[in-house]
Design an enzyme around this catalytic site. Structure first.
Site, PDB file in Angstrom:
ATOM      1  N   ASP A 182       0.826  -1.208   0.000  1.00 54.78           N
ATOM      2  CA  ASP A 182       0.000   0.000   0.000  1.00 54.78           C
ATOM      3  C   ASP A 182       0.866   1.266   0.000  1.00 54.78           C
ATOM      4  OD1 ASP A 182      -2.837   0.944   0.422  1.00 54.78           O
ATOM      5  OD2 ASP A 182      -1.928   1.902   2.163  1.00 54.78           O
ATOM      6  N   GLU A 242      14.198 -15.065   0.298  1.00 53.73           N
ATOM      7  CA  GLU A 242      14.573 -16.137   1.239  1.00 53.73           C
ATOM      8  C   GLU A 242      13.586 -17.297   1.129  1.00 53.73           C
ATOM      9  OE1 GLU A 242      14.393 -14.416   5.176  1.00 53.73           O
ATOM     10  OE2 GLU A 242      15.952 -12.951   4.670  1.00 53.73           O
TER      11      GLU A 242
HETATM   12  C1  NOJ Z   1      -4.507   2.880  -0.812  1.00 58.44           C
HETATM   13  C2  NOJ Z   1      -5.614   1.940  -0.484  1.00 58.44           C
HETATM   14  O1  NOJ Z   1      -5.932   1.187  -1.623  1.00 58.44           O
HETATM   15  C3  NOJ Z   1      -6.761   2.789   0.010  1.00 58.44           C
HETATM   16  O2  NOJ Z   1      -7.942   2.059   0.121  1.00 58.44           O
HETATM   17  C4  NOJ Z   1      -6.344   3.409   1.304  1.00 58.44           C
HETATM   18  O3  NOJ Z   1      -7.362   4.291   1.750  1.00 58.44           O
HETATM   19  C5  NOJ Z   1      -5.054   4.211   1.152  1.00 58.44           C
HETATM   20  N1  NOJ Z   1      -4.064   3.525   0.385  1.00 58.44           N
HETATM   21  C6  NOJ Z   1      -4.458   4.491   2.507  1.00 58.44           C
HETATM   22  O4  NOJ Z   1      -3.982   3.304   3.069  1.00 58.44           O
END
Ligand code: NOJ
Length: 556
Positions: free
Chosen positions: A211, A270
């Site tokens: 993310d 790994e």
């Molecule tokens: C991207 C994620 O896909 C989204 O749903 C989220 O709100 C933001 N990053 C923050 O983590």
């Protein structure tokens, strides 16, 4: 499952050509009847997904979380939120998916934690300047008494990116104020995340979707950001990386990120060459995004340029070419994606006929801007184009049912922080997160045994329920099944693309692995070559392909 199918499970290079199906656990299937999807619910429905013909699953977060941002606010990276079940439920899901031949990647959220995480709670309890605070980005404010935020950054969800504590210090949150950003220049943060990766790899996961991979390191000194001045100075220099916010924001795209990916690559390796990292990185142009998937960094990055391309043949062709060239230049496969849990579902997006303000989303206020039938026709054609491209494709739960965005959600049902942080100016993402319809005649359309659903399902979704579509050979579900089966048997994901001459600029026409793919994005019917029609996005008669259709043809 066809007997000759090479299971992703048995193929170390599976990710180079896989179709990966995203599950948003909250909205997929509810096993315990509380109206919120859970891991047991997912496990019970896995045969339907395997039958669809995908190679792998990506699970959005199911970790311990106060759920202020649908679980992207993690309070314990190695704990399962009781809302979704237990770690045993996770193991059972993983085993079942593997038994069915599917790989599983999970979401890791390293840019920020929840404010409920023990690290942040310890930081709040500790003094300014302490090692506990150094895990996050705490700073003194500006102004005579520190009453002004440390810089001018704004939150991606709207409003300021800084919040102040009673002791006077401020902390940074690029997203919601309950999602404090971690300090990735801190060695303990880095090594703790290596342990978190190993925890899940030890349990057998096949990789991670990372993310906000483009935002984890911030520029030294946390300088103000003046996107317009900067943009004017550089003009439109294509070598400069862009994000949604503009060129080179100091809270994104920093060079030191690459060191982190090299460390993470070593950790996943790994466990063997078949464990993967996929970056969620909203970075343009693609030539810059390619830096993220060099051989010793991430394996894949989402191709948001493709997701954002309009329904326009020239634009799509240019994006396809630059994707294959950019990713190919570093030996990585291209990825393709049309929908996910953050964007308006493509069955609605492709039907938007009048301007909608950027980021506003679709809701009751601008519902008239959408032609649903046009959107679905184009979405089916767009999917057929995507699934015929070499590389790896990501699907989002429910797109195989042709689900549109849920437009008429009542205001008090909305949960997206961007809805609250913009005072309702942005609808946010709830409309693409409504619980799935499984069985038309069951409570909550089969989503939950009690009929509870955390967001209301539109009444017209009954006709889109999976059980009805399963027995209708013209349904969107049947289209996905045929396309995925043909894609697999002809190994389109591992093929290569050759554009065909002699078609108008309003068409996409190419060959991959002996298959001819033609999509008509123009206004006039398009004469087709001879051959057997293997799959078509919508039925049509005669020798000409109607507008907004795509067909796969096998030369006789
Ligand atoms: C991207 C994620 O896909 C989204 O749903 C989220 O709100 C933001 N990053 C923050 O983590």
């Amino acid at each position: 499952m066809t007997p000759d199918r090479l299971l992703a499970r048995d193929d170390p290079a599976w990710w180079r050509h896989a179709v990966i199906y995203q599950i948003y656990p909250r909205s997929f299937a509810d096993g315990d009847g509380d109206g919120i999807g859970d891991l047991a619910g997912i496990t019970s429905r896995l045969p339907s997904i395997s039958e669809l013909g995908v190679d792998a699953l990506w699970l959005s977060p199911f970790f311990t979380s106060p759920q202020n941002d649908g679980g992207y606010d993690v309070a314990d990276y190695v704990g399962v939120d009781p809302l979704f079940g237990s770690i045993e439920d996770f193991d059972a899901l993983l085993d079942r998916a593997h038994e069915l031949g599917m790989r599983v990647i999970i979401d890791i959220v390293p840019n920020h934690s929840s404010d409920q995480h023990a690290w942040f709670q310890a930081a709040l309890a500790a003094a300014p300047g302490s090692p506990e605070r150094d895990r996050y980005l705490f700073r003194e404010g500006r102004g005579e008494n520190g009453e002004l935020a440390p810089n001018n950054w704004t939150s991606t969800f709207g409003g300021p990116a800084w919040s102040r504590l009673p002791d006077g210090q401020w902390y940074l949150h690029i997203f919601d104020s309950t999602q404090p950003d971690l300090n990735w220049r801190n060695e303990r943060v880095r090594s703790d995340f290596h342990d978190i990766l190993r925890f899940w790899l030890d349990r057998g996961v096949d990789g991670f979707r990372v993310d906000v991979a483009h935002g984890m390191i911030k520029a030294e000194g946390l300088p103000d950001y003046h996107p317009h001045e900067f943009a004017d100075r550089i003009g439109v220099d294509p070598s400069v990386a862009l994000t949604k916010e503009g060129p080179n924001p100091p809270y994104m795209l920093q060079r030191e990120l690459h060191e982190i990916w090299r460390e993470w690559r070593t950790v996943v390796e790994e466990y063997g060459p078949d464990r993967v990292l996929c970056a969620e990185a909203w970075v343009e142009p693609l030539t810059r995004l390619a830096d993220w998937v060099r051989p010793d960094e991430m394996h894949q990055a989402f191709n948001f340029s493709y997701l954002e391309a309009p329904w326009d043949a020239r634009a799509l062709r240019a994006t396809i070419d630059s994707s294959i060239a950019a990713f190919g230049s570093v030996g990585a496969p291209s990825t393709w994606v049309l929908s996910n849990h953050d964007v308006v579902r493509h069955a609605t997006r492709f039907g938007i006929t009048s301007a909608v303000a950027p980021g506003e989303g679709i809701g009751p206020r601008n519902a008239d801007s959408v032609d649903a039938a046009l959107g679905l026709a184009r979405a089916r054609a767009a999917t057929l184009v995507m699934l015929s491209l070499p590389g790896s494709s990501y699907l989002y739960q429910g797109e195989e049912l042709g689900l549109p965005e849920a437009i008429d959600l009542p205001d008090d049902a909305r949960r997206d922080p961007s809805w609250f942080r913009t005072g309702g100016e942005r609808y946010g993402r709830d409309g693409c997160r409504v619980p799935l319809p499984w069985e038309a005649a069951d409570p909550a359309l089969g989503f939950s045994p009690t009929g509870a659903a955390w967001l209301p399902q539109p009444e017209d979704w009954r006709a889109l329920a999976r059980d009805l579509q399963s027995v209708d050979e013209l349904s969107t579900l049947s289209l996905y099944r045929s396309a995925l089966s043909a894609r697999r048997s002809r190994e389109l994901g591992a093929g290569s693309l050759e554009w065909l001459d002699g078609y108008p600029a309003t068409a996409l026409a190419f060959r991959n692995s002996g298959l001819t793919v033609i999509a008509n994005l123009g206004r006039d019917p398009l004469e087709l070559p001879e051959g057997t029609r293997l799959v078509s996005s919508n039925p049509f008669a005669g020798t000409a392909l109607p507008p907004d259709h795509c067909v796969w043809i096998l030369e006789d």
